[in-house]
Design an enzyme around this catalytic site. Structure first.
Site, PDB file in Angstrom:
ATOM      1  N   CYS A 152       0.813  -1.216   0.000  1.00  0.00           N
ATOM      2  CA  CYS A 152       0.000   0.000   0.000  1.00  0.00           C
ATOM      3  C   CYS A 152       0.848   1.268   0.000  1.00  0.00           C
ATOM      4  O   CYS A 152       0.442   2.291  -0.572  1.00  0.00           O
ATOM      5  CB  CYS A 152      -0.948   0.008   1.187  1.00  0.00           C
ATOM      6  SG  CYS A 152      -0.177  -0.382   2.771  1.00  0.00           S
ATOM      7  N   LYS A 208      10.373  -2.821   0.834  1.00  0.00           N
ATOM      8  CA  LYS A 208       9.309  -2.933  -0.173  1.00  0.00           C
ATOM      9  C   LYS A 208       9.264  -1.679  -1.035  1.00  0.00           C
ATOM     10  O   LYS A 208       9.126  -1.752  -2.263  1.00  0.00           O
ATOM     11  CB  LYS A 208       7.968  -3.161   0.510  1.00  0.00           C
ATOM     12  CG  LYS A 208       7.853  -4.503   1.226  1.00  0.00           C
ATOM     13  CD  LYS A 208       6.590  -4.572   2.084  1.00  0.00           C
ATOM     14  CE  LYS A 208       6.551  -5.848   2.905  1.00  0.00           C
ATOM     15  NZ  LYS A 208       5.402  -5.876   3.841  1.00  0.00           N
ATOM     16  N   HIS A 245      -2.434   6.851   2.919  1.00  0.00           N
ATOM     17  CA  HIS A 245      -0.967   6.908   2.934  1.00  0.00           C
ATOM     18  C   HIS A 245      -0.505   8.060   2.057  1.00  0.00           C
ATOM     19  O   HIS A 245      -0.906   8.174   0.885  1.00  0.00           O
ATOM     20  CB  HIS A 245      -0.374   5.611   2.390  1.00  0.00           C
ATOM     21  CG  HIS A 245      -0.455   4.451   3.337  1.00  0.00           C
ATOM     22  ND1 HIS A 245      -0.990   4.532   4.590  1.00  0.00           N
ATOM     23  CD2 HIS A 245      -0.028   3.155   3.187  1.00  0.00           C
ATOM     24  CE1 HIS A 245      -0.908   3.339   5.181  1.00  0.00           C
ATOM     25  NE2 HIS A 245      -0.321   2.495   4.357  1.00  0.00           N
TER      26      HIS A 245
END
Length: 354
Positions: A152, A208, A245
């Site tokens: 995400c 990530k 986010h």
């Protein structure tokens, strides 16, 4: 079209619940099977689940009996389709088993994202990467396959990078994320840790953010994944925001561009034509805000039903070339809704639903 019956693996968790919620009224898919923990197996889903989504459990799904996670699910289809919201350890074990048993596994988990034969997909960015599926099937001798959604936090930063890569080339990026507490799942972060605080650590998140963009922005040549040669430095932070986010990004371009040129590229960009066929893809995918204080999570996370990117503050960067701020809804675009879009893409491309 007739709705495609699908299963939801790990349907009682927060991401699994979001899948159930989103699929309840989907025009192409309907939930036919749910799996869950030992505590819920054998019980109607509506009784066993600790429902955390707004509203009630969808009526049809509420009546389904929760099954144990296993490949002998009574699920029609060629191939049968499952959405995976399994915990990491279970996903590592079960997702390959499902693919080996002939299922199309549309996963929101992180386990196989960087596997070179597993498409890491955002349909509006790299729909052609599904051409890795024949390679994946051949190398593993699987009749089924796995496709994955990115993290995400990666999702929040990636679309402007894609636009700049197409317009100017991208050589390097520095990414700092301010990530909502819902990204930690339920019950998530302790209130004593996050209230009046910022936590500058989310396990595995920096890695990530540094690796996934190079795959999303790469190419598939002759059935092989060629990752983009982009250097990425990332720092992830947990902040006291419920959803949304936000990524603050500085970029070194392949050729110099002014902020006005970068903004024009963002405003002029259009997603691949195939995305017009995906019922969940928003009509306005990339929203550029001119205000100096936007985007903001509370004001912008629900744009495009939580599936749009809101971008702002494109300016010259005194260290690299340009910088920007981008925002997405982490539990929708960055999680279940993103995986649902991947399934829609697979249906349009003929990998499922035949």
């Amino acid at each position: 079209m007739n709705r495609i019956p699908v299963g939801v693996l790990g349907a009682t968790g927060t991401v699994g619940q979001r899948f159930v919620q989103l699929l309840a009224e989907h025009p192409w898919f309907e939930v036919a099977v749910v799996t869950g923990s030992d505590r819920t197996v054998g019980r109607p889903y509506g009784e066993g689940v600790n429902w955390l989504m707004p509203g009630r459990v969808p009526a049809r799904t509420a009546e389904l009996i929760v099954q144990p996670t296993d490949t002998d699910l009574d699920l029609p289809g060629n191939p049968p389709v499952v959405f995976s919201a399994l915990p990491t350890g279970e996903a590592k074990e079960w997702e390959p088993r499902f693919a080996a048993a002939g299922y199309a596994v549309v996963t929101n988990t992180s386990v196989f994202r960087m596997n070179p034969t597993v498409p890491l997909l955002i349909p509006e960015i790299n729909p052609d990467h599904t051409c890795l599926i024949p390679t994946q099937r051949a190398e593993n001798n699987w009749p089924g396959f796995i496709v994955a959604s990115p993290n995400c936090s990666t999702t929040s930063a990636i679309l402007p990078l894609k636009v700049f890569q197409e317009a100017f080339g991208v050589e390097a990026a520095m990414i700092t994320t301010l990530q909502a507490i819902s990204g930690a799942g339920y019950p998530g972060v302790s209130s004593m840790d996050i209230y009046d605080n910022v936590v500058p650590y989310i396990g595995g998140e920096d890695e990530k953010l540094e690796n996934e963009p190079t795959k999303l922005l790469g190419d598939v040549r002759d059935g092989r994944m060629i990752r983009a040669g982009i250097a990425v430095s990332a720092q992830a932070n947990r902040v006291p925001v419920v959803d949304g986010h936000l990524a603050s990004v500085s970029v070194r371009l392949g050729r110099r561009a002014t902020p006005d040129e970068a903004i024009a590229a963002l405003r002029d960009w259009r997603p691949p034509a195939i995305c017009a066929q995906l019922p969940s893809s928003p009509q306005e995918l990339l929203i550029y805000r001119d205000e100096p204080d936007r985007p903001q999570p509370r004001r912008d996370r629900d744009a495009g039903d939580g599936l749009a990117w809101t971008v702002g503050k494109v300016r010259a960067c005194p260290v690299l070339d340009v910088r920007y701020v981008a925002l997405t809804h982490n539990t929708l675009r960055g999680a279940a809704s993103g995986a649902l879009l991947n399934a829609e893409l697979l249906a349009v491309q003929g990998y499922i639903g035949n």
